[in-house]
Enzyme design. Structure first.
Site: not given
Ligand SMILES: O=P(O)(O)OC[C@@]1(O)O[C@H](CO)[C@@H](O)[C@@H]1O
Length: 307
Positions: A217-219, A221-222, A248-249
């Site tokens: 997970s890149l926040g 940035d997808g 993220g979950d």
């Protein structure tokens, strides 16, 4: 008994989310009417989101004390099946403060769990004999990554793991998927994670250590998916973010929901992106409206990344 997905949260939390109008100041009392309590912890969130996505996904793990009762009551009231092992120590409360300056998150380290309680949990998972197991969230005091490996190897289920960056370097069993964020990817691989291509290289190197898929997970940035066939990137969907807790979950839940429907991994990545976009639009770790999530996946474009 055989669950489609069983989640294990060894360190659950009541998620206390408060919103304040003014920036926090030392020595001043911040008052608010806006406070909520969710049953939380990473595996519990996955169970909540998967249940809402129509996947059979009971939650287990350790619960104790008044916050433990609160979590059980809340899951029961919300129709999330659960079967926790009771412990002598007390489940924690984690706090998120949402204010004009942004989001503060304070996580308690949680209770101590003893060996007998760990072996009760392994027995409980064996009894439930799921198709897939999700072990997610920090480990409470008294529990090491050996217990995660033991859970993964205790039956013929496939296991997803999201127990933090350092733990990913200590696991020995074979895993279906792990879900690090950018920071955890850096900790687990000691590789640069500045660019998407950096993250792709790090995710592939992590995958080689015993994970069929790495979903990073890149926040904003997808997310990235490292698979045997290649590395794929999906951008984040543009939404009004209330808070990022549980994002993220949600990504992992969407990924697993698609696999449970028999869909391929690229479709699973798109599903994770859409489910996460709904969760960041709701406060705390409450379950948002998931209406039409599966239809919206056509709006997500997945590109191949060359590390
Ligand atoms: O302290 P941990 O176990 O790493 O994370 C716990 C937690 O921050 O994770 C969830 C969001 O992902 C919240 O429900 C919960 O409070």
């Amino acid at each position: 008994m055989s669950d489609d997905v069983l989640t294990v949260t060894m360190n659950p939390a009541v998620d206390h989310t408060v919103t304040v109008e003014e920036p926090l100041r030392t020595g001043a009392v911040a008052r608010t009417d806006d406070a909520k309590f969710d049953a939380g912890g990473k595996g519990i969130n996955v169970s909540k989101y998967l249940t809402a996505l129509d996947v059979d996904a009971p939650a287990t793990g350790f619960l104790g004390g008044p916050f433990g009762r609160m979590i059980r009551d809340r899951l029961d009231a919300d129709g999330v099946p659960n079967d926790f092992v009771g412990i002598g120590d007390r489940t924690r409360l984690n706090t998120t403060v949402l204010g004009p300056e942004g989001e503060y998150k304070i996580n308690h380290n949680g209770p101590t769990v003893d060996e007998g309680e760990v072996s009760d949990l392994v027995d409980r998972v064996r009894e439930r004999d799921p198709d897939r197991l999700v072990v997610a969230g920090s480990l409470p005091k008294g529990v090491t990554t050996d217990a995660v490996d033991e859970l993964a190897a205790a039956g013929d289920w496939e296991t997803a793991v999201d127990t933090g960056g350092t733990s990913l370097t200590e696991l020995d069993a074979a895993y279906l998927v792990c879900k690090p964020n950018r920071e955890e990817l850096a900790v687990a691989t000691e590789m640069p994670v500045e660019t998407t291509a950096d993250c792709a290289a790090a995710a592939q190197s992590l995958r080689a250590r015993g994970f069929r898929f790495v979903v990073a997970s890149l926040g904003p940035d997808g997310a990235l998916l490292a698979a045997e066939s290649g590395t794929y990137h999906a951008p984040a969907v543009s939404v009004d973010v209330v808070d990022t807790v549980g994002a993220g979950d949600a990504l992992l839940s969407g990924f697993l929901a698609a696999l449970a429907r028999g869909e391929d991994e690229r479709t699973a990545l798109k599903t994770g992106i859409i489910v996460a976009s709904r969760v960041v639009g709701a406060s705390g770790t409450s379950v948002p409206d998931f209406d039409a999530v599966f239809d919206e996946r056509g709006d997500v474009t997945v590109s191949v990344v060359s590390p």
